[in-house]
Design an enzyme around this catalytic site. Sequence first.
Site, PDB file in Angstrom:
ATOM      1  N   GLY A 166       0.830  -1.183   0.000  1.00 28.59           N
ATOM      2  CA  GLY A 166       0.000   0.000   0.000  1.00 28.59           C
ATOM      3  C   GLY A 166       0.866   1.236   0.000  1.00 28.59           C
ATOM      4  O   GLY A 166       2.086   1.155   0.112  1.00 28.59           O
ATOM      5  N   GLY A 180       1.071   5.192   1.573  1.00 25.49           N
ATOM      6  CA  GLY A 180       0.510   6.129   2.536  1.00 25.49           C
ATOM      7  C   GLY A 180       1.050   7.509   2.305  1.00 25.49           C
ATOM      8  O   GLY A 180       1.665   7.786   1.269  1.00 25.49           O
ATOM      9  N   LYS A 207       9.040   0.118   4.467  1.00 29.52           N
ATOM     10  CA  LYS A 207       8.426   1.400   4.116  1.00 29.52           C
ATOM     11  C   LYS A 207       9.491   2.321   3.551  1.00 29.52           C
ATOM     12  O   LYS A 207      10.513   2.561   4.184  1.00 29.52           O
ATOM     13  CB  LYS A 207       7.824   2.001   5.386  1.00 29.52           C
ATOM     14  CG  LYS A 207       7.014   3.231   5.157  1.00 29.52           C
ATOM     15  CD  LYS A 207       6.215   3.562   6.403  1.00 29.52           C
ATOM     16  CE  LYS A 207       4.990   4.377   6.058  1.00 29.52           C
ATOM     17  NZ  LYS A 207       3.984   4.290   7.134  1.00 29.52           N
ATOM     18  N   ASP A 249      -0.219  10.166  15.160  1.00 25.62           N
ATOM     19  CA  ASP A 249      -1.031   9.923  13.953  1.00 25.62           C
ATOM     20  C   ASP A 249      -1.888   8.673  14.108  1.00 25.62           C
ATOM     21  O   ASP A 249      -1.831   7.763  13.283  1.00 25.62           O
ATOM     22  CB  ASP A 249      -0.123   9.815  12.721  1.00 25.62           C
ATOM     23  CG  ASP A 249      -0.905  10.040  11.422  1.00 25.62           C
ATOM     24  OD1 ASP A 249      -2.085  10.427  11.486  1.00 25.62           O
ATOM     25  OD2 ASP A 249      -0.309   9.817  10.343  1.00 25.62           O
TER      26      ASP A 249
HETATM   27  N1  LIG Z   1       3.824  -3.786   8.875  1.00 26.21           N
HETATM   28  C1  LIG Z   1       2.953  -3.930   7.884  1.00 26.21           C
HETATM   29  N2  LIG Z   1       2.492  -5.139   7.535  1.00 26.21           N
HETATM   30  C2  LIG Z   1       1.596  -5.273   6.543  1.00 26.21           C
HETATM   31  N3  LIG Z   1       1.085  -4.255   5.848  1.00 26.21           N
HETATM   32  C3  LIG Z   1       1.502  -3.015   6.139  1.00 26.21           C
HETATM   33  C4  LIG Z   1       2.465  -2.783   7.153  1.00 26.21           C
HETATM   34  N4  LIG Z   1       2.693  -1.454   7.218  1.00 26.21           N
HETATM   35  C5  LIG Z   1       1.921  -0.881   6.277  1.00 26.21           C
HETATM   36  N5  LIG Z   1       1.189  -1.815   5.614  1.00 26.21           N
HETATM   37  C6  LIG Z   1       0.236  -1.577   4.520  1.00 26.21           C
HETATM   38  O1  LIG Z   1       0.708  -0.485   3.735  1.00 26.21           O
HETATM   39  C7  LIG Z   1      -0.290   0.510   3.657  1.00 26.21           C
HETATM   40  C8  LIG Z   1       0.350   1.845   3.661  1.00 26.21           C
HETATM   41  O2  LIG Z   1       0.863   2.086   4.951  1.00 26.21           O
HETATM   42  P1  LIG Z   1       1.264   3.511   5.474  1.00 26.21           P
HETATM   43  O3  LIG Z   1       1.432   3.431   6.929  1.00 26.21           O
HETATM   44  O4  LIG Z   1       2.409   4.004   4.663  1.00 26.21           O
HETATM   45  O5  LIG Z   1       0.067   4.390   5.009  1.00 26.21           O
HETATM   46  P2  LIG Z   1      -1.154   4.958   5.806  1.00 26.21           P
HETATM   47  O6  LIG Z   1      -1.056   4.553   7.202  1.00 26.21           O
HETATM   48  O7  LIG Z   1      -2.345   4.542   5.025  1.00 26.21           O
HETATM   49  O8  LIG Z   1      -0.980   6.515   5.635  1.00 26.21           O
HETATM   50  P3  LIG Z   1      -0.066   7.536   6.460  1.00 26.21           P
HETATM   51  O9  LIG Z   1       1.283   7.452   5.801  1.00 26.21           O
HETATM   52  O10 LIG Z   1      -0.704   8.852   6.239  1.00 26.21           O
HETATM   53  O11 LIG Z   1      -0.036   7.085   7.862  1.00 26.21           O
HETATM   54  C9  LIG Z   1      -1.200   0.263   4.824  1.00 26.21           C
HETATM   55  O12 LIG Z   1      -2.504   0.658   4.532  1.00 26.21           O
HETATM   56  C10 LIG Z   1      -1.122  -1.233   5.023  1.00 26.21           C
HETATM   57  O13 LIG Z   1      -2.100  -1.868   4.224  1.00 26.21           O
END
Ligand SMILES: Nc1ncnc2c1ncn2[C@@H]1O[C@H](COP(=O)(O)OP(=O)(O)OP(=O)(O)O)[C@@H](O)[C@H]1O
Length: 670
Positions: A355, A357, A377, A473
């Site tokens: 995903g 973010g 990430k 957050d």
């Molecule tokens: N540790 C993890 N294990 C599995 N999937 C993950 C993990 N971390 C993130 N993801 C997936 O990646 C996506 C993007 O994560 P991210 O935290 O970057 O974005 P967000 O939380 O949607 O936005 P923001 O960056 O504004 O917090 C998440 O929605 C999740 O589905």
Amino acid sequence: MDDAVRLLLIYFHLSMISFNLAQDVGQFVYNGFLGAKLHLDGIAKIHPNGLLQLTNTSKQKMGHAFYQFPLKFSPNSSSPAESLSFSAIFVFAMVPELQNLSGHGIAFTISPSLDFSQAVASQYLGLLNTSNNGLSTNHMLAVELDTIRSPDVQDIDENHVGIDVNSLKSIDSASATYFSNPEGINRSLNLISGDPIQVWIDYDEAETLLNVSLAPISSPKPNQLLLSTPINLSEILLESMYVGFSAATGTLASDHYILGWSFNKAGKALNLDISKLPSLPPRRKAEKKPGVMIIVILATVIAVLITITVGIYIVRRKKYEEIREDWEREYGPQRFSYKNLYKATKGFKDKELLGAGGFGKVYKGVLPSSNLQVAVKKVSHDSKQGMKEFVAEIVSIGRLRHRNLVQLLGYCRRQGELLLVYDYMPNGSLDKFLFTNEKPVLNWSQRFQILKGVASGLLYLHEEWEQVVLHRDIKASNVLLDSSLNGRLGDFGLARLYNHGSNPQTTHVVGTVGYLAPELARFGKATTSTDVFAFGAFLLEVACGRRPIGLPEEVVLVDWVIEYWKRGAIIDASDPRLEGNYVIEEMELVLKLGLLCSHSVPTIRPSMRQVMQYLDGDATLPDVSLESAAIGTFITPNEASDFVMSFPSSVGKGSGRSISSVDSILTGGR
Ligand SMILES: Nc1ncnc2c1ncn2[C@@H]1O[C@H](COP(=O)(O)OP(=O)(O)OP(=O)(O)O)[C@@H](O)[C@H]1O
Ligand SMILES: *[C@@H]1O[C@H](CO)[C@@H](O)[C@H](O)[C@H]1NC(C)=O
Ligand SMILES: *[C@@H]1O[C@H](CO)[C@@H](O)[C@H](O)[C@H]1NC(C)=O
Ligand SMILES: *[C@@H]1O[C@H](CO)[C@@H](O)[C@H](O)[C@H]1NC(C)=O
Ligand SMILES: *[C@@H]1O[C@H](CO)[C@@H](O)[C@H](O)[C@H]1NC(C)=O
Ligand SMILES: *[C@@H]1O[C@H](CO)[C@@H](O)[C@H](O)[C@H]1NC(C)=O
Ligand SMILES: *[C@@H]1O[C@H](CO)[C@@H](O)[C@H](O)[C@H]1NC(C)=O
Ligand SMILES: *[C@@H]1O[C@H](CO)[C@@H](O)[C@H](O)[C@H]1NC(C)=O
């Protein structure tokens, strides 16, 4: 051993005989020149296999090889061995340096002297020079095998045999041909073919005829002569003469070889034993050219391979390039190599994308060393400033251990990029379950469990670790679900990165519209209480199955719940997808606690420890009166868009949900 000794003895015996014969009657046979009684000069040499080489392809060189003892040539002698008559057979080969471009030739020579130091090469064949050429005092007879047409000595062509008397200008000559006995015709012969050619030279004093014929080594002596030249040698030769060969090169050059030589002063020369003649060196002409080609091809291939290897190396270097500074040394264990992360995520393939973010893309990976599943990430990060501090923070965050936190395993740094490595959460983020149809609906007990878990994780951050850690957050998309659907808080601390990544002189307010406490938007200072505010919004989200700011009506969730509360049916705000399957007391608790946490007055909000107690039923929720509820205190999308418009540079950093505002302007402007 015995055989070898015997052979050696025979060899010495034979050479004694030939020596004696030479002394006595002037007869010898050399099938190869090992041990031959020759006087060599110039660049002439005898190869280990007995091959006599007069010249090589060095330019303007000559070489001589003469029988080292003088022979008697006296007219009217009673002894045939001392007459003017002689008979010679020899086999020669000329291998030009360049095909069809030879230089210059070989001459069978009878000379009064072995001193050719004044002679010159090229058309003089190493025999004479410009000043003595043609003088009768030379007393020289030669049969030239000439491969260059030299006009100054009136050569007939560039492939001829000539009879030379005291001069290189031949008294008689003929193009090189041979009479083929079986066919009965003359065949042309290329002197520089590189193939061995046999030559017969006979002179009879009484007949005063010099007979010359030649033929390829495979052919017998021709029945017809090439030259039969009348010549009276009595005035020409002296009594004591040397016999042998001279060869010369010019601006063009050939390897000139003599393979064997038979000579007799008193009768016919004995035939050479062709099978015993030494072999010529491997042909340059036929075999070196492909050799050169092979070398060129090989060199090209090697050069290409080297280029590719170096290229790959450079590309790999570039591909796996990362930034590592001295101060990071202490963080060794938390530091991942880019190469490993690259391999883990199969080169950050789109297929591995979990995903995206506000801060960047998240990829699934399997660490090559441990087979551990991770989420990587990728956060773009341009500034070097504050990096040291931030990495220190990451490393300390990595020391946080709680069953409701997504474990941060480590980091990696590259040019303009920071990579954070987390435990992989197989069930992804909670928002997918709540707001999309791609995941099954979570039942109430699962939701309540997740809420309690997240609360416990946040309590740990706020109160149970050695330092107060603010999440900054909290929202459904930052809550991840592990394999047993436990709620785990992720992304903590990242908001700080956002600060560090920008101008350190200003402080960005980071968070997500709908979760921002009013005082945070106003004063830009995050506290545990602003985290509680966001947690309140999260509680409502989970209970109602709605985003804090609803689309399409842009209804603020708190207002929406309060609306139901006013009507005395707060429970009706619950997620319709639950279809009424929930514990009413728990639902009511969660909704009211959500409102309490999201209260506009920070001091009214409970602490996370209290939140925990309410959820566990260890304490009763205080009566929250409608009047004191936080009506209209959310940062609404309209206000949020004000921020965004005020600070367009921030737009696009997030997915549109995350906003940031500059503190100084905020306090000044509002
Ligand atoms: N540790 C993890 N294990 C599995 N999937 C993950 C993990 N971390 C993130 N993801 C997936 O990646 C996506 C993007 O994560 P991210 O935290 O970057 O974005 P967000 O939380 O949607 O936005 P923001 O960056 O504004 O917090 C998440 O929605 C999740 O589905
Ligand atoms: C020819 O022979 C001479 C003397 O042996 C040597 O110096 C020279 O290098 C040789 N030239 C070639 C082309 O082999
Ligand atoms: C050789 O013999 C011939 C006759 O057979 C004679 O004419 C001539 O003068 C002699 N020459 C010498 C050098 O004795
Ligand atoms: C060399 O000469 C022969 C005959 O003289 C001819 O057939 C051949 O084509 C020539 N080769 C080259 C390379 O000139
Ligand atoms: C030619 O050779 C002769 C001896 O054979 C010598 O006396 C003379 O000087 C040489 N001439 C030149 C131009 O080299
Ligand atoms: C030379 O050739 C002729 C024929 O042309 C022949 O009669 C004569 O015997 C030959 N001489 C020698 C020495 O072979
Ligand atoms: C072959 O050549 C020789 C010498 O040039 C000549 O005398 C002879 O007549 C020729 N023979 C034929 C068959 O052409
Ligand atoms: C060769 O010449 C010499 C001297 O000029 C002469 O004596 C001799 O008879 C000649 N030989 C023949 C065979 O003609």
